[in-house]
Design an enzyme around this catalytic site. Structure first.
Site, PDB file in Angstrom:
ATOM      1  N   ARG A  55       0.816  -1.212   0.000  1.00  0.00           N
ATOM      2  CA  ARG A  55       0.000   0.000   0.000  1.00  0.00           C
ATOM      3  C   ARG A  55       0.857   1.272   0.000  1.00  0.00           C
ATOM      4  O   ARG A  55       0.689   2.148  -0.842  1.00  0.00           O
ATOM      5  CB  ARG A  55      -0.893  -0.022   1.239  1.00  0.00           C
ATOM      6  CG  ARG A  55      -1.893   1.082   1.325  1.00  0.00           C
ATOM      7  CD  ARG A  55      -2.547   1.025   2.685  1.00  0.00           C
ATOM      8  NE  ARG A  55      -3.030  -0.308   2.962  1.00  0.00           N
ATOM      9  CZ  ARG A  55      -4.326  -0.653   2.977  1.00  0.00           C
ATOM     10  NH1 ARG A  55      -5.232   0.249   2.742  1.00  0.00           N
ATOM     11  NH2 ARG A  55      -4.689  -1.876   3.246  1.00  0.00           N
ATOM     12  N   THR A  56       1.788   1.356   0.953  1.00  0.00           N
ATOM     13  CA  THR A  56       2.613   2.560   1.055  1.00  0.00           C
ATOM     14  C   THR A  56       3.530   2.700  -0.165  1.00  0.00           C
ATOM     15  O   THR A  56       3.707   3.797  -0.692  1.00  0.00           O
ATOM     16  CB  THR A  56       3.454   2.514   2.353  1.00  0.00           C
ATOM     17  OG1 THR A  56       2.565   2.317   3.444  1.00  0.00           O
ATOM     18  CG2 THR A  56       4.222   3.790   2.556  1.00  0.00           C
ATOM     19  N   LYS A  83      21.716 -11.112   1.235  1.00  0.00           N
ATOM     20  CA  LYS A  83      23.036 -11.756   1.237  1.00  0.00           C
ATOM     21  C   LYS A  83      23.920 -11.164   2.327  1.00  0.00           C
ATOM     22  O   LYS A  83      25.092 -11.487   2.433  1.00  0.00           O
ATOM     23  CB  LYS A  83      23.726 -11.555  -0.113  1.00  0.00           C
ATOM     24  CG  LYS A  83      22.962 -12.165  -1.276  1.00  0.00           C
ATOM     25  CD  LYS A  83      23.598 -11.777  -2.596  1.00  0.00           C
ATOM     26  CE  LYS A  83      22.663 -12.066  -3.751  1.00  0.00           C
ATOM     27  NZ  LYS A  83      23.075 -11.360  -4.975  1.00  0.00           N
ATOM     28  N   ARG A 105      11.471   2.455   4.032  1.00  0.00           N
ATOM     29  CA  ARG A 105      10.638   1.719   4.994  1.00  0.00           C
ATOM     30  C   ARG A 105      11.545   0.657   5.603  1.00  0.00           C
ATOM     31  O   ARG A 105      12.214  -0.085   4.872  1.00  0.00           O
ATOM     32  CB  ARG A 105       9.464   1.092   4.251  1.00  0.00           C
ATOM     33  CG  ARG A 105       8.827  -0.151   4.885  1.00  0.00           C
ATOM     34  CD  ARG A 105       8.047   0.146   6.133  1.00  0.00           C
ATOM     35  NE  ARG A 105       6.883   0.978   5.904  1.00  0.00           N
ATOM     36  CZ  ARG A 105       5.625   0.542   5.907  1.00  0.00           C
ATOM     37  NH1 ARG A 105       5.370  -0.726   6.083  1.00  0.00           N
ATOM     38  NH2 ARG A 105       4.638   1.370   5.721  1.00  0.00           N
ATOM     39  N   HIS A 135       5.654   7.215  11.175  1.00  0.00           N
ATOM     40  CA  HIS A 135       5.180   7.069   9.805  1.00  0.00           C
ATOM     41  C   HIS A 135       4.562   8.424   9.421  1.00  0.00           C
ATOM     42  O   HIS A 135       3.349   8.571   9.354  1.00  0.00           O
ATOM     43  CB  HIS A 135       4.134   5.946   9.741  1.00  0.00           C
ATOM     44  CG  HIS A 135       3.835   5.461   8.350  1.00  0.00           C
ATOM     45  ND1 HIS A 135       4.360   6.055   7.230  1.00  0.00           N
ATOM     46  CD2 HIS A 135       3.059   4.452   7.903  1.00  0.00           C
ATOM     47  CE1 HIS A 135       3.922   5.421   6.158  1.00  0.00           C
ATOM     48  NE2 HIS A 135       3.120   4.444   6.544  1.00  0.00           N
TER      49      HIS A 135
END
Lengths: 329, 195
Positions: A55-56, A83, A105, A135
């Site tokens: 969504r974001t 990795k 994020r 946020h």
């Protein structure tokens, strides 16, 4: 405005109102036949997602593309990060590629702050959610939705949310949305009340600029907006409440509870909703629920933030309003 | 009063070239010219460029209404997001874009601004219009044309041609924004030049 957007607490009232007003203009672009502006043409923005969030990410991507920026999507899964590459190495790789802004994020609280202040990368950093911390664009889109619904689309221009009573309900402990909203709504002049089971109230909440209550039924009749939070089962490593049914009964929003709210009051949810848990289908599908609007508003808010941070040689100055000099007529 | 005198406010050091009644007369003339060229004003839409262009567009619309007896749609077109100098200056607050009626397709759009100078604002306005629809034709009305074009753009309706030097500055004041109607000419201060 600062160069980065890491926390809603960094925004002054003028900054926040400028972002909301700019977003109001950006929202008009969505009504046009050509939903695109040439403003960030030639700029490259990297969406650096160390944690899944469709969504974001698509909201940021839509905003970036509407402003004509070039977009690089980076998902940690399947990348060098799996990795063992560090955040520093990833940042330096992006810097070497000449990225103009990074939307990050991360599952660790503080990762965007580290990225912005470490000197690894010179570009503006926009926090798209870090751990249980912040946020900010979510808080901005929530405030934008409230201002539109409670004050009015045009009437709200230049204004905050003074005197409005906002209730945030649920898993405050694990919620970066709650933290960001408390900071921003306080800055905008609203009175915030958190409602949660005692086990889901964070330590130190007494220092937050808000009230805390354990009874949803008492707070509902004097709320202008009620924001339901998702119960974040994935972050819960202990038993915070006896059963889901018990939680639903005390802190869930159903039709009967919604009827206790004032007529003008709205129901909000940052999504994704867990129907039947914190919100019933009846409430989620009602006209008073703004979940879909919040998604649309998210694109406008992110366009506004990207424009104000990246649109000029330096971030927008809030003191001068549209001072147009005449030398470039 | 031509030269910049220290200890006076910038406005006082500026010489008025148009006063309130001149501006009213000039707008009436432009309104008549629009009607004449458009053979009526049936499909005319006036779009002012913020800030002062919008007030001028509203005044022109009122005059056109007096002349033709029909209501002329008037809106505003903010060009901030289309500027070619965005990256050179701090990000600026964006203004209002309001398109009257449904759209501008097939209409005669008259852009209205206070001062025509380099032509870059109008270039940006033409780009913005292209994203909004496809007008039948686009014309440009300005209160003052001060010359020094940097692009091949000219106005269709000019209130006053004002040959200036680059060391001079032209300032338009309108009642709605500044409390008085006037076009002022002065010397550019060091501060203004640095902007």
């Amino acid at each position: 405005m600062k160069r980065h957007l890491i926390s809603a607490a960094d925004l002054t009232r003028d900054d926040a109102v400028l972002i909301l007003d700019t977003a109001e203009e950006m929202a008009r672009v969505a009504d046009r036949p050509i939903k695109k502006l040439p403003t960030l043409r030639g700029r490259t923005i990297c969406n650096l997602f160390f944690e899944d969030s469709t969504r974001t990410r698509i909201s940021f991507e839509a905003a970036e593309k509407r402003l004509s920026a070039d977009v690089i999507n980076f998902a940690a899964k399947g990348s060098s990060v799996s990795k063992g590459e560090s955040l520093k190495d990833t940042a330096q790789t992006l810097e070497a590629m000449g990225v103009d802004a990074v939307v990050i994020r991360h599952h660790a609280s503080g990762a965007p702050y580290r990225l912005a202040n470490s000197g690894w990368i010179d570009a503006p950093v926009i926090n798209a959610g870090d751990g249980t911390h912040q946020h900010p664009t979510q808080a901005l889109l929530d405030a934008f939705t409230m201002r539109r619904r409670l004050v009015g689309r045009d009437a709200g221009l230049g204004k905050g949310l003074d005197g409005r009573r906002i209730t945030i309900v649920g898993d405050v402990l694990h919620s970066r949305v709650a933290r960001s909203n408390v900071d921003l709504l306080h800055t905008l002049g609203a009175e915030v009340t958190l409602v949660a089971p005692p086990t889901l109230v964070p330590v130190g909440v007494e220092n937050w600029p808000c009230e805390v209550s354990y009874s949803l039924d008492e707070v509902l009749p004097k709320s202008d907006a009620v924001m339901m939070l998702r119960v974040q089962r994935e972050r819960m490593n202990a038993a915070f409440f006896p059963t889901e049914r018990e939680y639903s009964r005390r802190y869930g929003l159903d039709g009967a509870r919604m009827a206790r709210m004032p007529e003008h009051a709205i129901v909000m949810h940052p999504g994704p909703m867990v129907r039947g848990m914190e919100i019933t289908a009846e409430v989620a599908d009602s006209d008073r629920c703004t979940v879909v609007e919040q998604v649309a508003n998210g694109v406008s808010i992110r366009m506004a933030v990207l424009y104000l941070l990246l649109g000029g040689s330096e971030p927008a100055v809030t003191t001068s309003t549209a001072a147009r000099t005449e030398e470039n007529k | 009063m031509d030269s910049q005198v220290s200890q006076v406010s910038p406005d006082e050091a500026m010489r008025p070239v148009l006063e309130a009644q001149d501006i009213a007369r000039v707008l009436t003339r432009i309104a008549h010219e629009i009607v004449e060229r458009a053979k009526g004003a049936d499909d005319v839409v006036l779009l002012g460029i913020p800030t002062r262009g919008v007030y001028l567009a509203r005044r022109l619309a009122a005059k056109l209404e007096e002349i033709t007896g029909t209501k002329i749609p008037v809106g505003s077109l903010d060009i901030t997001m289309y500027r070619d100098d965005l990256r050179m200056k701090p990000a600026r607050a964006i203004g209002r874009t309001e398109i009257p009626g449904d759209d501008i397709d097939g209409r005669l759009v008259v852009l209205v601004d206070d001062v025509l100078f380099s032509g870059r604002t109008i270039r940006a306005a033409l780009d913005a219009l292209g994203d909004l629809g496809r007008p039948r034709a686009v014309q440009l009305a300005v209160l003052v044309d001060r010359g020094h074009r940097e692009l091949p753009i000219r106005a269709d309706y000019v209130g006053k041609n004002l040959p200036t030097s680059l060391r001079e500055t032209v300032k338009v004041q309108l009642l709605e924004e500044d409390g008085r109607d006037a076009v002022l000419l002065g010397q550019r201060t060091v501060q203004a030049a640095a902007q």
